[in-house]
Design a protein around this motif. Sequence first.
Motif, PDB file in Angstrom:
ATOM      1  N   SER A 129       0.802  -1.232   0.000  1.00  0.00           N
ATOM      2  CA  SER A 129       0.000   0.000   0.000  1.00  0.00           C
ATOM      3  C   SER A 129       0.829   1.274   0.000  1.00  0.00           C
ATOM      4  O   SER A 129       0.278   2.368  -0.118  1.00  0.00           O
ATOM      5  CB  SER A 129      -1.011   0.060   1.156  1.00  0.00           C
ATOM      6  OG  SER A 129      -0.428   0.522   2.365  1.00  0.00           O
ATOM      7  N   GLY A 131       2.536   4.478  -1.085  1.00  0.00           N
ATOM      8  CA  GLY A 131       2.328   5.309  -2.257  1.00  0.00           C
ATOM      9  C   GLY A 131       0.905   5.320  -2.776  1.00  0.00           C
ATOM     10  O   GLY A 131       0.621   5.935  -3.810  1.00  0.00           O
ATOM     11  N   THR A 132      -0.026   4.659  -2.071  1.00  0.00           N
ATOM     12  CA  THR A 132      -1.422   4.626  -2.490  1.00  0.00           C
ATOM     13  C   THR A 132      -2.293   5.370  -1.479  1.00  0.00           C
ATOM     14  O   THR A 132      -1.844   5.740  -0.389  1.00  0.00           O
ATOM     15  CB  THR A 132      -1.938   3.176  -2.615  1.00  0.00           C
ATOM     16  OG1 THR A 132      -2.093   2.622  -1.293  1.00  0.00           O
ATOM     17  CG2 THR A 132      -0.973   2.313  -3.414  1.00  0.00           C
ATOM     18  N   ASP A 133      -3.554   5.552  -1.837  1.00  0.00           N
ATOM     19  CA  ASP A 133      -4.493   6.213  -0.927  1.00  0.00           C
ATOM     20  C   ASP A 133      -4.640   5.459   0.386  1.00  0.00           C
ATOM     21  O   ASP A 133      -4.930   6.051   1.426  1.00  0.00           O
ATOM     22  CB  ASP A 133      -5.864   6.340  -1.592  1.00  0.00           C
ATOM     23  CG  ASP A 133      -5.877   7.344  -2.728  1.00  0.00           C
ATOM     24  OD1 ASP A 133      -4.917   8.137  -2.831  1.00  0.00           O
ATOM     25  OD2 ASP A 133      -6.840   7.333  -3.522  1.00  0.00           O
ATOM     26  N   ALA A 135      -2.446   4.208   2.206  1.00  0.00           N
ATOM     27  CA  ALA A 135      -1.374   4.532   3.149  1.00  0.00           C
ATOM     28  C   ALA A 135      -1.444   5.973   3.636  1.00  0.00           C
ATOM     29  O   ALA A 135      -0.631   6.379   4.482  1.00  0.00           O
ATOM     30  CB  ALA A 135      -0.024   4.279   2.501  1.00  0.00           C
ATOM     31  N   GLU A 136      -2.401   6.732   3.161  1.00  0.00           N
ATOM     32  CA  GLU A 136      -2.480   8.147   3.515  1.00  0.00           C
ATOM     33  C   GLU A 136      -2.626   8.336   5.027  1.00  0.00           C
ATOM     34  O   GLU A 136      -3.479   7.718   5.672  1.00  0.00           O
ATOM     35  CB  GLU A 136      -3.665   8.798   2.801  1.00  0.00           C
ATOM     36  CG  GLU A 136      -3.755  10.296   3.014  1.00  0.00           C
ATOM     37  CD  GLU A 136      -4.870  10.940   2.208  1.00  0.00           C
ATOM     38  OE1 GLU A 136      -5.185  12.115   2.477  1.00  0.00           O
ATOM     39  OE2 GLU A 136      -5.436  10.261   1.323  1.00  0.00           O
ATOM     40  N   GLY A 137      -1.766   9.166   5.595  1.00  0.00           N
ATOM     41  CA  GLY A 137      -1.816   9.463   7.021  1.00  0.00           C
ATOM     42  C   GLY A 137      -1.130   8.452   7.915  1.00  0.00           C
ATOM     43  O   GLY A 137      -1.048   8.663   9.129  1.00  0.00           O
ATOM     44  N   LYS A 138      -0.612   7.369   7.350  1.00  0.00           N
ATOM     45  CA  LYS A 138       0.048   6.351   8.166  1.00  0.00           C
ATOM     46  C   LYS A 138       1.551   6.599   8.203  1.00  0.00           C
ATOM     47  O   LYS A 138       2.143   7.050   7.209  1.00  0.00           O
ATOM     48  CB  LYS A 138      -0.234   4.959   7.594  1.00  0.00           C
ATOM     49  CG  LYS A 138      -1.702   4.565   7.649  1.00  0.00           C
ATOM     50  CD  LYS A 138      -1.935   3.191   7.043  1.00  0.00           C
ATOM     51  CE  LYS A 138      -3.414   2.816   7.113  1.00  0.00           C
ATOM     52  NZ  LYS A 138      -3.693   1.497   6.490  1.00  0.00           N
ATOM     53  N   VAL A 149       5.086   0.890   5.288  1.00  0.00           N
ATOM     54  CA  VAL A 149       3.966   1.534   5.967  1.00  0.00           C
ATOM     55  C   VAL A 149       3.723   0.845   7.304  1.00  0.00           C
ATOM     56  O   VAL A 149       3.722  -0.394   7.380  1.00  0.00           O
ATOM     57  CB  VAL A 149       2.691   1.459   5.099  1.00  0.00           C
ATOM     58  CG1 VAL A 149       1.510   2.114   5.823  1.00  0.00           C
ATOM     59  CG2 VAL A 149       2.929   2.122   3.747  1.00  0.00           C
TER      60      VAL A 149
END
Length: 243
Positions: A129, A131-133, A135-138, A149
């Motif tokens: 995950s 570089g993808t949405d 993983a956002e905020g992690k 991540v």
Amino acid sequence: MDKTVSDLATAVAGIKDGAVVMIGGFGGAGSPIELIHALIDRFHATGHPTGLTVVNNNAGNGHVGLAALIEAGMVAKLICSFPRSADPVVFTEAYQAGRIELELVPQGTLAERIRAGGAGIPAFYTPTSFGTDLAEGKPVEVFEGRSYVRERWLRADVALVKAETADRHGNLTYRAAARNFNPLMCMAAAETVVQARRIVAPGEIDPEVIVTPGIFVQKVVEVAHPHQEEDLNRANAAYPLEA
């Protein structure tokens, strides 16, 4: 030490509003259909439990099992890896209407988050995950030149599990691919409720073939002739099932 209960209603009686409930199964394989339906029956009779967070591989199919649980309005949030399965109309409609929240997790990460919960590991790192949405905020760390991540464990108040054979102490075996997420969920839940096709006396299961030790199981109920989700869906069944 005798963990058997007399019926499905007793098996699911302790599940509370707002509980995190892990439900075993990969599609219909290993899905505890009868336990899920018993939980729906309890909701129809009492109005409880509601506001559940369900952890499952997928989002249910047709109008039975997990799909029926969602259709009854009992699920507030679904944590899964595959919401777009063969016939996910119930989940899709609920999600588009804003009646249910979705946390999408890659399948291997989902399994590892559950395993970590059972092993007492609060967090771990995975390249999946990145570089993808998702993983956002992690948090992200670099190990040996590669980005990873950080993911948190998953634990549950209750796990609903389907086994092939159980003994009265809660030791379990599974049938082929029906094993899937079930053993991991047994370890990650505070209480594990099992439907088993056959319950035998302690000692009748060869210790070498036991997959889930009884220490991870609190309740076992025998369901000698369980429904198979795919069979129900081919028959266009909906829960409550017609006699």
